[in-house]
Design an enzyme around this catalytic site. Structure first.
Site, PDB file in Angstrom:
ATOM      1  N   LYS A  33      -2.449 -10.529   4.095  1.00 31.19           N
ATOM      2  CA  LYS A  33      -1.041 -10.180   4.380  1.00 31.19           C
ATOM      3  C   LYS A  33      -0.958  -9.028   5.387  1.00 31.19           C
ATOM      4  O   LYS A  33      -0.093  -9.024   6.261  1.00 31.19           O
ATOM      5  CB  LYS A  33      -0.334  -9.766   3.090  1.00 31.19           C
ATOM      6  CG  LYS A  33       0.114 -10.926   2.225  1.00 31.19           C
ATOM      7  CD  LYS A  33       0.853 -10.323   1.043  1.00 31.19           C
ATOM      8  CE  LYS A  33       1.559 -11.343   0.216  1.00 31.19           C
ATOM      9  NZ  LYS A  33       2.107 -10.713  -1.002  1.00 31.19           N
ATOM     10  N   LYS A  41      -8.105 -10.481  10.925  1.00 30.83           N
ATOM     11  CA  LYS A  41      -8.214  -9.731  12.182  1.00 30.83           C
ATOM     12  C   LYS A  41      -8.206 -10.676  13.376  1.00 30.83           C
ATOM     13  O   LYS A  41      -7.658 -10.351  14.435  1.00 30.83           O
ATOM     14  CB  LYS A  41      -9.480  -8.871  12.168  1.00 30.83           C
ATOM     15  CG  LYS A  41      -9.373  -7.646  11.252  1.00 30.83           C
ATOM     16  CD  LYS A  41      -8.320  -6.646  11.749  1.00 30.83           C
ATOM     17  CE  LYS A  41      -8.305  -5.370  10.921  1.00 30.83           C
ATOM     18  NZ  LYS A  41      -7.243  -4.436  11.347  1.00 30.83           N
ATOM     19  N   LEU A  75       9.141  -3.053   9.008  1.00 29.16           N
ATOM     20  CA  LEU A  75       9.009  -1.619   9.291  1.00 29.16           C
ATOM     21  C   LEU A  75      10.314  -1.058   9.842  1.00 29.16           C
ATOM     22  O   LEU A  75      10.805  -1.522  10.866  1.00 29.16           O
ATOM     23  CB  LEU A  75       7.915  -1.404  10.339  1.00 29.16           C
ATOM     24  CG  LEU A  75       6.477  -1.381   9.843  1.00 29.16           C
ATOM     25  CD1 LEU A  75       5.522  -1.459  11.021  1.00 29.16           C
ATOM     26  CD2 LEU A  75       6.227  -0.111   9.044  1.00 29.16           C
ATOM     27  N   TYR A 127     -10.836 -10.874   5.563  1.00 23.93           N
ATOM     28  CA  TYR A 127     -10.766  -9.802   6.561  1.00 23.93           C
ATOM     29  C   TYR A 127     -10.981 -10.356   7.971  1.00 23.93           C
ATOM     30  O   TYR A 127     -10.194 -10.093   8.886  1.00 23.93           O
ATOM     31  CB  TYR A 127     -11.830  -8.751   6.236  1.00 23.93           C
ATOM     32  CG  TYR A 127     -11.801  -7.527   7.125  1.00 23.93           C
ATOM     33  CD1 TYR A 127     -10.701  -6.675   7.149  1.00 23.93           C
ATOM     34  CD2 TYR A 127     -12.904  -7.210   7.927  1.00 23.93           C
ATOM     35  CE1 TYR A 127     -10.696  -5.545   7.951  1.00 23.93           C
ATOM     36  CE2 TYR A 127     -12.897  -6.071   8.726  1.00 23.93           C
ATOM     37  CZ  TYR A 127     -11.791  -5.248   8.733  1.00 23.93           C
ATOM     38  OH  TYR A 127     -11.775  -4.125   9.528  1.00 23.93           O
ATOM     39  N   ARG A 156     -18.595   1.273   1.431  1.00 26.69           N
ATOM     40  CA  ARG A 156     -19.372   1.078   2.655  1.00 26.69           C
ATOM     41  C   ARG A 156     -20.668   1.876   2.561  1.00 26.69           C
ATOM     42  O   ARG A 156     -20.781   2.841   1.811  1.00 26.69           O
ATOM     43  CB  ARG A 156     -18.547   1.457   3.884  1.00 26.69           C
ATOM     44  CG  ARG A 156     -17.662   0.293   4.312  1.00 26.69           C
ATOM     45  CD  ARG A 156     -16.726   0.644   5.413  1.00 26.69           C
ATOM     46  NE  ARG A 156     -15.616   1.466   4.937  1.00 26.69           N
ATOM     47  CZ  ARG A 156     -14.556   1.784   5.670  1.00 26.69           C
ATOM     48  NH1 ARG A 156     -14.470   1.372   6.908  1.00 26.69           N
ATOM     49  NH2 ARG A 156     -13.582   2.501   5.160  1.00 26.69           N
ATOM     50  N   ASP A 188       1.859   4.594   5.709  1.00 32.22           N
ATOM     51  CA  ASP A 188       0.688   4.258   4.884  1.00 32.22           C
ATOM     52  C   ASP A 188       1.157   3.928   3.475  1.00 32.22           C
ATOM     53  O   ASP A 188       2.103   4.552   2.978  1.00 32.22           O
ATOM     54  CB  ASP A 188      -0.277   5.472   4.836  1.00 32.22           C
ATOM     55  CG  ASP A 188      -1.712   5.081   4.557  1.00 32.22           C
ATOM     56  OD1 ASP A 188      -1.932   4.152   3.745  1.00 32.22           O
ATOM     57  OD2 ASP A 188      -2.620   5.707   5.131  1.00 32.22           O
ATOM     58  N   ASN A 189       0.526   2.957   2.828  1.00 29.93           N
ATOM     59  CA  ASN A 189       0.828   2.747   1.404  1.00 29.93           C
ATOM     60  C   ASN A 189      -0.264   3.354   0.521  1.00 29.93           C
ATOM     61  O   ASN A 189      -0.235   3.221  -0.693  1.00 29.93           O
ATOM     62  CB  ASN A 189       1.025   1.254   1.076  1.00 29.93           C
ATOM     63  CG  ASN A 189      -0.263   0.472   1.177  1.00 29.93           C
ATOM     64  OD1 ASN A 189      -1.277   0.987   1.647  1.00 29.93           O
ATOM     65  ND2 ASN A 189      -0.227  -0.782   0.758  1.00 29.93           N
ATOM     66  N   TYR A 195       2.173 -12.099  21.775  1.00 33.35           N
ATOM     67  CA  TYR A 195       3.284 -11.190  22.099  1.00 33.35           C
ATOM     68  C   TYR A 195       3.126 -10.647  23.522  1.00 33.35           C
ATOM     69  O   TYR A 195       4.120 -10.420  24.213  1.00 33.35           O
ATOM     70  CB  TYR A 195       3.354 -10.027  21.098  1.00 33.35           C
ATOM     71  CG  TYR A 195       4.243 -10.322  19.900  1.00 33.35           C
ATOM     72  CD1 TYR A 195       3.875 -11.265  18.954  1.00 33.35           C
ATOM     73  CD2 TYR A 195       5.456  -9.656  19.721  1.00 33.35           C
ATOM     74  CE1 TYR A 195       4.686 -11.547  17.861  1.00 33.35           C
ATOM     75  CE2 TYR A 195       6.268  -9.922  18.628  1.00 33.35           C
ATOM     76  CZ  TYR A 195       5.881 -10.867  17.704  1.00 33.35           C
ATOM     77  OH  TYR A 195       6.694 -11.138  16.629  1.00 33.35           O
ATOM     78  N   ASP A 240       4.642  -0.152   2.932  1.00 38.79           N
ATOM     79  CA  ASP A 240       3.631  -1.204   3.086  1.00 38.79           C
ATOM     80  C   ASP A 240       3.985  -2.022   4.331  1.00 38.79           C
ATOM     81  O   ASP A 240       5.114  -2.512   4.437  1.00 38.79           O
ATOM     82  CB  ASP A 240       3.685  -2.077   1.815  1.00 38.79           C
ATOM     83  CG  ASP A 240       2.557  -3.078   1.760  1.00 38.79           C
ATOM     84  OD1 ASP A 240       2.096  -3.530   2.829  1.00 38.79           O
ATOM     85  OD2 ASP A 240       2.131  -3.404   0.636  1.00 38.79           O
TER      86      ASP A 240
HETATM   87  N1  UDP Z   1     -25.180  -2.139   2.055  1.00 40.47           N
HETATM   88  C1  UDP Z   1     -26.266  -1.767   1.288  1.00 40.47           C
HETATM   89  N2  UDP Z   1     -26.013  -1.039   0.156  1.00 40.47           N
HETATM   90  C2  UDP Z   1     -24.767  -0.649  -0.230  1.00 40.47           C
HETATM   91  C3  UDP Z   1     -23.662  -1.005   0.594  1.00 40.47           C
HETATM   92  C4  UDP Z   1     -23.916  -1.762   1.732  1.00 40.47           C
HETATM   93  O1  UDP Z   1     -27.419  -2.086   1.595  1.00 40.47           O
HETATM   94  O2  UDP Z   1     -24.631   0.018  -1.273  1.00 40.47           O
HETATM   95  C5  UDP Z   1     -25.451  -2.936   3.275  1.00 40.47           C
HETATM   96  C6  UDP Z   1     -24.571  -4.178   3.407  1.00 40.47           C
HETATM   97  O3  UDP Z   1     -25.115  -5.258   2.678  1.00 40.47           O
HETATM   98  C7  UDP Z   1     -24.607  -4.383   4.908  1.00 40.47           C
HETATM   99  C8  UDP Z   1     -24.674  -2.964   5.473  1.00 40.47           C
HETATM  100  O4  UDP Z   1     -25.148  -2.148   4.407  1.00 40.47           O
HETATM  101  O5  UDP Z   1     -25.757  -5.107   5.270  1.00 40.47           O
HETATM  102  C9  UDP Z   1     -23.347  -2.436   5.963  1.00 40.47           C
HETATM  103  O6  UDP Z   1     -22.409  -2.629   4.937  1.00 40.47           O
HETATM  104  P1  UDP Z   1     -20.964  -1.981   4.939  1.00 40.47           P
HETATM  105  O7  UDP Z   1     -20.309  -2.409   3.662  1.00 40.47           O
HETATM  106  O8  UDP Z   1     -21.022  -0.530   5.215  1.00 40.47           O
HETATM  107  O9  UDP Z   1     -20.207  -2.608   6.179  1.00 40.47           O
HETATM  108  P2  UDP Z   1     -20.244  -4.006   6.952  1.00 40.47           P
HETATM  109  O10 UDP Z   1     -20.913  -3.703   8.230  1.00 40.47           O
HETATM  110  O11 UDP Z   1     -21.015  -5.008   6.146  1.00 40.47           O
HETATM  111  O12 UDP Z   1     -18.823  -4.356   7.081  1.00 40.47           O
END
Ligand code: UDP
Length: 288
Positions: A65, A123, A35, A119, A160, A5-6, A133, A30
């Site tokens: 990255k 992914k 690795l 992101y 989140r 982990d970094n 692979y 990192d």
């Molecule tokens: N969200 C929100 N208020 C916050 C943070 C997130 O209403 O303070 C909403 C965001 O716009 C999304 C949902 O909650 O519709 C889930 O966001 P999150 O960042 O947790 O993860 P995501 O599923 O978008 O990757």
């Protein structure tokens, strides 16, 4: 067990309880650098990547990255040691989905140049690399697509929605609901997710397999649930909706049920209560 982990988004305190175990080692490194792990590797779980929109929007190049160079280095190590390789992918590979619920066969609806592309495309590239692979080098691989995993040990300022709402509720400030709060997510408690990931790792299935909780909830209902569970007087405050924020997300978990005999067992109220308990403890420790 070697943990690499970094700590760019995690913290050493999350693994403090493990460090006294013999057979557990931490390498601060990192994954975007090659690795160097000595000895035999049986199972390699490649989970290194910022996963919160706040983090990957702030660090798009590091995120790309981690998904490209990081996955390449992890796969190279798995190849050298003939390890079983498991990739943590994401529901974000479905983008703002137009099929509902999302099955693994759906190719998704991703904006390749939008703010979330760092992101999402990292992914998707990780999945393509893992598949190459497996098909070209004969490496044993598996891909798990994780849907909004939550629980204790997320950073309070992770960005989140669950840790954000909990922190706002605990500190009695407004809960910031994006847009009109009608967008949905399906939240899966960490213990359930870990069981699913380990079931996949113990199987011969290459996936991709969705791991998530199919109980779908709007963000405004989530805000009310967290206010109630935290017994918080906080009001709800509507803020701007981020660009390309998916409107609806819910996993179809038939594959996980049929192939792995897995399904989630922790309901949202129970998981939220446990997460509030943990975040309250940390909050009171840090404000002492
Ligand atoms: N969200 C929100 N208020 C916050 C943070 C997130 O209403 O303070 C909403 C965001 O716009 C999304 C949902 O909650 O519709 C889930 O966001 P999150 O960042 O947790 O993860 P995501 O599923 O978008 O990757």
């Amino acid at each position: 067990m070697v943990c690499v982990d970094n700590f760019s988004t995690g913290t050493p305190s999350n693994i403090a309880a493990l460090t006294s175990h013999t057979g557990f080692a931490v390498v601060e490194s990192d994954v975007t650098e090659p690795l160097m792990i000595s000895g035999q590797v049986d199972l390699l779980l490649h989970f290194a990547c910022p996963a919160s929109p706040a983090d990957f929007l702030r660090h798009p190049i590091d995120t790309l990255k981690a998904g490209s160079l990081g996955t390449l280095h992890a796969l190279d190590l798995a190849c050298r040691t003939q390890a079983h390789f498991v990739l943590a992918s994401t529901s974000e590979v479905y983008g703002d989905p137009q099929q509902h619920p999302q099955r693994e066969s759906y190719w998704g609806n991703v904006n390749p140049i939008g703010p979330r592309s760092a992101y999402d495309e990292a992914k998707r590239f990780s999945e393509a690399l893992t598949t190459a692979y497996r098909t070209s080098c004969g490496l044993k691989t598996a891909i798990v697509r994780l849907f909004n995993i939550y629980g204790p040990r997320m950073r309070a300022d992770d960005g989140r929605v669950i840790p954000t709402f909990i922190q706002q509720a605990l500190t009695h400030i407004p809960l910031t609901v994006a847009g009109d709060g009608s967008q949905t997510r399906s939240f899966c408690y960490i213990d359930d997710a870990v069981r699913g990931i380990l079931a996949l790792a113990a199987s011969d299935h290459s996936g991709p397999v969705n791991i998530g909780n199919p109980t779908e909830i709007t963000i405004s209902t989530l805000a009310q649930l967290i206010k109630r569970e935290a017994r918080s007087p906080s009001p709800v405050h509507l803020i701007d909706r981020p660009q390309d924020d998916p409107q609806q997300r819910c996993p179809d978990i038939s594959a996980a049920r049929e192939l792995l005999g897995w399904e989630p067992t922790v309901d949202l109220e129970e998981g939220i209560r446990e997460t509030i308990r943990h975040q309250t403890r940390r909050h009171s420790l840090s404000s002492r």
